[in-house]
Design a protein around this motif. Structure first.
Motif, PDB file in Angstrom:
ATOM      1  N   SER A  91       0.811  -1.224   0.000  1.00  0.00           N
ATOM      2  CA  SER A  91       0.000   0.000   0.000  1.00  0.00           C
ATOM      3  C   SER A  91       0.834   1.259   0.000  1.00  0.00           C
ATOM      4  O   SER A  91       0.285   2.368  -0.088  1.00  0.00           O
ATOM      5  CB  SER A  91      -0.941   0.002   1.199  1.00  0.00           C
ATOM      6  OG  SER A  91      -1.738  -1.140   1.115  1.00  0.00           O
ATOM      7  N   ARG A 120       1.324  -8.703  -9.416  1.00  0.00           N
ATOM      8  CA  ARG A 120       0.829  -7.461  -8.831  1.00  0.00           C
ATOM      9  C   ARG A 120       1.517  -6.214  -9.400  1.00  0.00           C
ATOM     10  O   ARG A 120       2.133  -5.437  -8.686  1.00  0.00           O
ATOM     11  CB  ARG A 120       0.939  -7.480  -7.307  1.00  0.00           C
ATOM     12  CG  ARG A 120       0.185  -8.617  -6.700  1.00  0.00           C
ATOM     13  CD  ARG A 120       0.111  -8.515  -5.208  1.00  0.00           C
ATOM     14  NE  ARG A 120      -1.073  -7.768  -4.788  1.00  0.00           N
ATOM     15  CZ  ARG A 120      -1.366  -7.528  -3.519  1.00  0.00           C
ATOM     16  NH1 ARG A 120      -0.561  -7.930  -2.571  1.00  0.00           N
ATOM     17  NH2 ARG A 120      -2.452  -6.882  -3.198  1.00  0.00           N
ATOM     18  N   PRO A 121       1.440  -6.044 -10.699  1.00  0.00           N
ATOM     19  CA  PRO A 121       2.067  -4.866 -11.304  1.00  0.00           C
ATOM     20  C   PRO A 121       1.308  -3.595 -10.929  1.00  0.00           C
ATOM     21  O   PRO A 121       0.213  -3.648 -10.375  1.00  0.00           O
ATOM     22  CB  PRO A 121       1.957  -5.146 -12.796  1.00  0.00           C
ATOM     23  CG  PRO A 121       0.827  -6.078 -12.942  1.00  0.00           C
ATOM     24  CD  PRO A 121       0.715  -6.858 -11.669  1.00  0.00           C
ATOM     25  N   SER A 165      -9.165  -2.189 -10.840  1.00  0.00           N
ATOM     26  CA  SER A 165      -8.186  -2.371  -9.763  1.00  0.00           C
ATOM     27  C   SER A 165      -8.566  -1.512  -8.556  1.00  0.00           C
ATOM     28  O   SER A 165      -8.826  -0.316  -8.694  1.00  0.00           O
ATOM     29  CB  SER A 165      -6.798  -1.969 -10.287  1.00  0.00           C
ATOM     30  OG  SER A 165      -5.981  -1.516  -9.231  1.00  0.00           O
ATOM     31  N   GLU A 221     -15.413  -1.947  -4.403  1.00  0.00           N
ATOM     32  CA  GLU A 221     -15.291  -2.507  -3.053  1.00  0.00           C
ATOM     33  C   GLU A 221     -15.753  -1.508  -1.973  1.00  0.00           C
ATOM     34  O   GLU A 221     -15.591  -0.290  -2.139  1.00  0.00           O
ATOM     35  CB  GLU A 221     -13.820  -2.884  -2.800  1.00  0.00           C
ATOM     36  CG  GLU A 221     -13.404  -4.283  -3.227  1.00  0.00           C
ATOM     37  CD  GLU A 221     -13.429  -4.545  -4.738  1.00  0.00           C
ATOM     38  OE1 GLU A 221     -13.705  -3.611  -5.519  1.00  0.00           O
ATOM     39  OE2 GLU A 221     -13.179  -5.689  -5.137  1.00  0.00           O
ATOM     40  N   THR A 233     -11.267 -12.542  -3.392  1.00  0.00           N
ATOM     41  CA  THR A 233     -10.061 -13.361  -3.495  1.00  0.00           C
ATOM     42  C   THR A 233      -9.386 -13.498  -2.126  1.00  0.00           C
ATOM     43  O   THR A 233      -8.736 -14.501  -1.845  1.00  0.00           O
ATOM     44  CB  THR A 233      -9.080 -12.748  -4.530  1.00  0.00           C
ATOM     45  OG1 THR A 233      -7.839 -13.431  -4.460  1.00  0.00           O
ATOM     46  CG2 THR A 233      -8.815 -11.279  -4.282  1.00  0.00           C
ATOM     47  N   VAL A 278      -8.658 -13.479  -9.697  1.00  0.00           N
ATOM     48  CA  VAL A 278      -8.094 -12.147  -9.465  1.00  0.00           C
ATOM     49  C   VAL A 278      -6.563 -12.148  -9.443  1.00  0.00           C
ATOM     50  O   VAL A 278      -5.931 -11.380 -10.153  1.00  0.00           O
ATOM     51  CB  VAL A 278      -8.673 -11.513  -8.172  1.00  0.00           C
ATOM     52  CG1 VAL A 278      -8.123 -10.103  -7.971  1.00  0.00           C
ATOM     53  CG2 VAL A 278     -10.196 -11.477  -8.232  1.00  0.00           C
TER      54      VAL A 278
HETATM   55  C1  UD1 Z   1      -6.491  -4.823  -2.983  1.00  0.00           C
HETATM   56  C2  UD1 Z   1      -6.462  -5.343  -1.563  1.00  0.00           C
HETATM   57  C3  UD1 Z   1      -6.158  -6.834  -1.561  1.00  0.00           C
HETATM   58  C4  UD1 Z   1      -7.158  -7.573  -2.443  1.00  0.00           C
HETATM   59  C5  UD1 Z   1      -7.248  -6.933  -3.833  1.00  0.00           C
HETATM   60  C6  UD1 Z   1      -8.365  -7.535  -4.672  1.00  0.00           C
HETATM   61  C7  UD1 Z   1      -5.722  -3.403  -0.338  1.00  0.00           C
HETATM   62  C8  UD1 Z   1      -4.676  -2.768   0.506  1.00  0.00           C
HETATM   63  N1  UD1 Z   1      -5.460  -4.621  -0.823  1.00  0.00           N
HETATM   64  O1  UD1 Z   1      -5.203  -5.046  -3.524  1.00  0.00           O
HETATM   65  O2  UD1 Z   1      -6.247  -7.306  -0.215  1.00  0.00           O
HETATM   66  O3  UD1 Z   1      -6.766  -8.911  -2.573  1.00  0.00           O
HETATM   67  O4  UD1 Z   1      -7.489  -5.521  -3.725  1.00  0.00           O
HETATM   68  O5  UD1 Z   1      -9.580  -7.382  -4.039  1.00  0.00           O
HETATM   69  O6  UD1 Z   1      -6.794  -2.855  -0.506  1.00  0.00           O
HETATM   70  N2  UD1 Z   1      -3.304  -5.246 -11.441  1.00  0.00           N
HETATM   71  C9  UD1 Z   1      -2.567  -4.954 -12.562  1.00  0.00           C
HETATM   72  N3  UD1 Z   1      -2.023  -3.704 -12.678  1.00  0.00           N
HETATM   73  C10 UD1 Z   1      -2.203  -2.732 -11.739  1.00  0.00           C
HETATM   74  C11 UD1 Z   1      -2.976  -3.038 -10.593  1.00  0.00           C
HETATM   75  C12 UD1 Z   1      -3.521  -4.312 -10.475  1.00  0.00           C
HETATM   76  O7  UD1 Z   1      -2.381  -5.796 -13.428  1.00  0.00           O
HETATM   77  O8  UD1 Z   1      -1.699  -1.610 -11.902  1.00  0.00           O
HETATM   78  C13 UD1 Z   1      -3.872  -6.608 -11.290  1.00  0.00           C
HETATM   79  C14 UD1 Z   1      -3.250  -7.331 -10.082  1.00  0.00           C
HETATM   80  O9  UD1 Z   1      -2.040  -7.969 -10.424  1.00  0.00           O
HETATM   81  C15 UD1 Z   1      -4.350  -8.307  -9.737  1.00  0.00           C
HETATM   82  C16 UD1 Z   1      -5.635  -7.540 -10.074  1.00  0.00           C
HETATM   83  O10 UD1 Z   1      -5.244  -6.506 -10.976  1.00  0.00           O
HETATM   84  O11 UD1 Z   1      -4.254  -9.452 -10.556  1.00  0.00           O
HETATM   85  C17 UD1 Z   1      -6.331  -6.932  -8.863  1.00  0.00           C
HETATM   86  O12 UD1 Z   1      -5.477  -6.029  -8.233  1.00  0.00           O
HETATM   87  P1  UD1 Z   1      -5.999  -4.788  -7.384  1.00  0.00           P
HETATM   88  O13 UD1 Z   1      -7.491  -4.725  -7.419  1.00  0.00           O
HETATM   89  O14 UD1 Z   1      -5.240  -3.585  -7.800  1.00  0.00           O
HETATM   90  O15 UD1 Z   1      -5.544  -5.209  -5.922  1.00  0.00           O
HETATM   91  P2  UD1 Z   1      -4.751  -4.352  -4.879  1.00  0.00           P
HETATM   92  O16 UD1 Z   1      -5.250  -2.954  -4.867  1.00  0.00           O
HETATM   93  O17 UD1 Z   1      -3.304  -4.609  -5.002  1.00  0.00           O
END
Ligand code: UD1
Length: 418
Positions: A93, A121-122, A162, A188, A304, A327
């Motif tokens: 975060s 997690r990009p 995301s 969310e 997830t 996810v």
């Molecule tokens: C947040 C939560 C985490 C939860 C997730 C999905 C927080 C602090 N963490 O994580 O607990 O598991 O949401 O509900 O709130 N992605 C990309 N590029 C990006 C960003 C994301 O490809 O720039 C992909 C990630 O690799 C993943 C998917 O999108 O496969 C979901 O990610 P995201 O919704 O961004 O999760 P977080 O914000 O990291």
């Protein structure tokens, strides 16, 4: 290094107050950077992730004080727009700070974030969205450099909803001129909470909880007092624990609608669930029935963050189940450990095939990330004999003294040092 020692086989009974949501608190802590005054946050939860965010805030120059569960963040003394790798790698975060620092200083330099090992997690969606609003972004020597001096309002369509990118954009835009719209935004409940917090500070954000969030820029934000929502994932973990162990447990503080996808699946198959106001009562006896085919998805779908715990439940359920992880690509790391306990699970890519067994057996297992380690604890609670779960530090990222909470419900679990 600490681990959990669990003697399985106890039913769970009692009532638990759920702590504040990690995933609401973390972006809200970052958003404190936007306020050149004092913010009071209630029900401060002592997770190691929130502690890490507080360390980052202090390093940026904020003054923090905690008393009676209220965290006071004085952002007037924040002077730095830069986060070094040592701090950024503590918690994923830290990436939220990018949006918040851009909002406050129009520039930011943040090292690549850390966090759970659950996939690539990009942060490309975060950075691409900033670019669409005129922010100059460059990546050099392990740092992300952003210059928002030419940032403008606009319309950003996220290629995937995301959670983090939606929140980053909200923070980056609240203090910029004009109206910005985020389309295909994540929905969310924690995003709604961030909107409520920003608005309490005087921002003009609307639409959170839908797929279109609108931010009308304001000039400054003011001091405020705010109480973030409770943690739906912790509550979900204890619902699943009760379904596995049997018993009668009431969880207080969480909005049942935030867990509707889990409650709908588990009610009458794994346990009986009664939801009233902000209380969720779970009653379970006998062997749970398998859930068949289930898949994780973005909110309001099955989170997830509960997949690992649900998989643990499926290992002892009657019948077979198929769990698709849609996810994150690498969220079955706990499965080899469950197999050591007698579970019958096969993994192919993002799909787990589970054949329920009547019993798990205690073993020495190791957790590698937050939710997977929680799933191993649940398996230990129901297994015959003793289980040790190494990797307690992963659980501490998002649960405060899980062993005390479970013990208060009658589980036989203690933390021991290696
Ligand atoms: C947040 C939560 C985490 C939860 C997730 C999905 C927080 C602090 N963490 O994580 O607990 O598991 O949401 O509900 O709130 N992605 C990309 N590029 C990006 C960003 C994301 O490809 O720039 C992909 C990630 O690799 C993943 C998917 O999108 O496969 C979901 O990610 P995201 O919704 O961004 O999760 P977080 O914000 O990291």
């Amino acid at each position: 290094m600490s681990k959990f020692l669990i003697h399985g086989g106890r039913k769970l009974f009692g009532e638990l107050q759920i702590s504040a949501a990690k995933n609401a608190y973390l972006p809200i802590l970052a958003a404190c950077v936007l306020c050149d005054g004092k913010v009071e946050l209630h029900n401060y939860p002592y997770y190691s992730d929130t502690e890490s965010m507080c360390k980052i805030l202090s390093k940026l120059g904020a003054k923090l004080q905690i008393s009676d569960g209220v965290l006071c963040v004085d952002g007037s003394s924040i002077f730095s727009h830069s986060i070094e790798s040592e701090l950024a790698s503590l918690v994923r975060s830290s990436i939220f700070m990018l949006g918040a620092l851009l909002g406050r200083f129009k520039k930011a330099k943040v090292a690549y974030p850390g966090g759970c090992e659950i996939g690539a997690r990009p942060i490309d969606i975060h950075l691409e969205s900033f670019r669409k609003l005129g922010v100059e972004v460059s990546e050099r020597h392990g740092y992300i450099h952003c210059d928002a001096s030419k940032m403008h309002s606009g319309r950003v369509v996220l290629e995937f909803p995301s959670v983090g990118a939606t929140e980053s954009l909200m923070m980056a835009s609240v203090l910029s001129k004009g109206e910005t719209k985020i389309l295909n935004a994540a929905k969310e409940p924690e995003i709604v909470d961030l909107q409520n917090f920003l608005n309490k500070m005087g921002a003009k954000v609307s639409g959170a909880g839908s797929d279109e969030v609108k931010i009308e820029g304001v000039k400054t934000l003011n001091s405020c007092s705010f109480t973030p929502i409770k943690d739906r994932i912790i509550a979900g973990t204890y619902i699943i624990a009760t379904a596995m162990c049997g018993g009668d447990v009431t969880l207080c503080g969480v909005k049942p609608e935030h867990l509707a996808s889990l409650i709908d699946k588990l009610d009458k198959t794994a346990c009986l669930i009664e939801a009233k106001g902000d209380k969720i009562r779970v009653q379970a006896s006998g062997r749970p029935l398998s859930l068949g085919k289930i898949e994780t998805s973005v909110y309001p779908g099955l989170p997830t963050d509960l997949q690992a715990q649900i998989l643990a439940l499926q290992t002892i359920s009657e019948g077979s189940s198929i769990i698709c992880e849609n996810v994150f690509e690498s969220r079955f790391k706990h499965v080899p450990e469950l197999i050591k306990m007698g579970a019958n699970v096969a993994i192919k890519d993002r799909v787990a095939f589970v054949r329920g067994v009547p019993k798990l057996y205690g073993a020495a297992v190791t957790g590698l990330e937050l939710r997977g380690t929680a799933a191993l604890v649940l398996a230990g609670l129901v297994a015959e004999g003793y289980t040790t779960v190494s990797g307690a530090r992963h659980i501490d990222r998002g649960y405060h003294k899980i062993e005390d909470e479970l013990s208060s419900l009658g589980a036989d679990i203690q933390r021991v040092e290696d």
